[in-house]
Design an enzyme around this catalytic site. Structure first.
Site, mmCIF file in Angstrom:
data_model
loop_
_atom_site.group_PDB
_atom_site.id
_atom_site.type_symbol
_atom_site.label_atom_id
_atom_site.label_comp_id
_atom_site.label_asym_id
_atom_site.label_seq_id
_atom_site.Cartn_x
_atom_site.Cartn_y
_atom_site.Cartn_z
ATOM 1 N N HIS A 71 1.023 5.328 1.262
ATOM 2 C CA HIS A 71 0.149 6.286 1.905
ATOM 3 C C HIS A 71 1.068 7.510 1.965
ATOM 4 O O HIS A 71 2.260 7.353 1.910
ATOM 5 C CB HIS A 71 0.124 5.733 3.324
ATOM 6 C CG HIS A 71 -0.660 6.685 4.358
ATOM 7 N ND1 HIS A 71 -2.085 6.833 4.073
ATOM 8 C CD2 HIS A 71 -0.123 7.392 5.378
ATOM 9 C CE1 HIS A 71 -2.427 7.778 5.016
ATOM 10 N NE2 HIS A 71 -1.246 7.904 5.852
ATOM 11 N N ASN B 25 0.712 -1.263 0.084
ATOM 12 C CA ASN B 25 -0.008 -0.022 0.073
ATOM 13 C C ASN B 25 0.964 1.266 0.095
ATOM 14 O O ASN B 25 1.918 1.291 0.519
ATOM 15 C CB ASN B 25 -0.792 0.011 1.294
ATOM 16 C CG ASN B 25 -1.732 1.127 1.447
ATOM 17 O OD1 ASN B 25 -2.614 1.494 0.300
ATOM 18 N ND2 ASN B 25 -1.832 1.903 2.462
#
Ligand code: GRF
Length: 199
Positions: A114, A112
């Protein structure tokens, strides 16, 4: 060939960076095998179609409306994704927290991005919250990270790469956002190269 799934919910500029890196050879022997969105209006779906990449639309609402738990949504997505045989699942603005019903199918293979440094500003509106903290004199810089998503934690997990992004006195929220997004687009490629052992 390294096959990627990219999961999006919105504009898909990080998806575009990945598609471009596959095309340019910056990600050698790598292709986006499928793009998944949980929002039909996500512009990233158009980006995928423009590159001839298959797309899957998997909305949560029918599950919610039927009172079905999100684990069923997650398990069904894992089943839909299985035929694409991807080596890596890249979350790129994917606005849904996966349960283990999905994650157990991809151990060490879900990553992921971020727009903040590890431990700082997890969750939504991270750039805005960092900018406000800067205006209050609490921080002098922010950053970007790419991390493994091993469990249900939000924007937390073993960090693959991180980069500091300075905040300048004459920054507006818009100029800071632009600097962070440009950093994201480069850093996500670096992270994928590292995870796939391409570096
Ligand atoms: C990015 O800032 C990403 O870090 C965050 O959501 C945003 C997605 O942007 N998780 P895009 O859809 O890739 O343009």
């Amino acid at each position: 060939m390294n096959r990627l799934a990219v999961l999006i919910s919105g504009s898909g500029t990080n998806l575009q960076a990945i598609l471009d890196a596959c095309a340019s050879g910056e990600l050698p022997d790598t292709q986006v095998a499928v793009v998944v969105s949980n929002r039909i209006a996500a512009y990233g779906l158009q980006r995928a179609k423009a590159c001839g990449v298959p797309t899957l639309y998997h909305p949560l609402k029918p599950y919610r409306d039927a009172g079905r738990p999100r684990e069923e949504y997650d398990a069904d997505l894992a089943a839909k994704l299985a035929p694409y045989a991807v080596a890596l699942v890249c979350l790129a603005g994917w606005m849904h927290v996966f349960s283990m019903a999905f994650l157990k199918h991809y151990p060490q293979r879900v990553i992921n991005i971020h727009p903040a440094l590890p431990g700082a500003f997890p969750g939504m509106h991270a750039i805005e919250r960092a900018y406000e903290a800067y205006l209050r004199g609490e921080i002098s810089h922010t950053g970007v990270m790419v991390h493994y998503a091993p469990d249900e934690g939000v924007d937390v997990g073993p960090v693959i790469v991180q980069r500091v992004v300075p905040i300048c006195p004459d920054d507006t929220l818009e100029t800071l956002e632009a600097r962070i997004h440009a950093t994201e687009h480069a850093l996500y490629i670096e992270a994928i190269r590292q995870v796939l052992g391409l570096t």
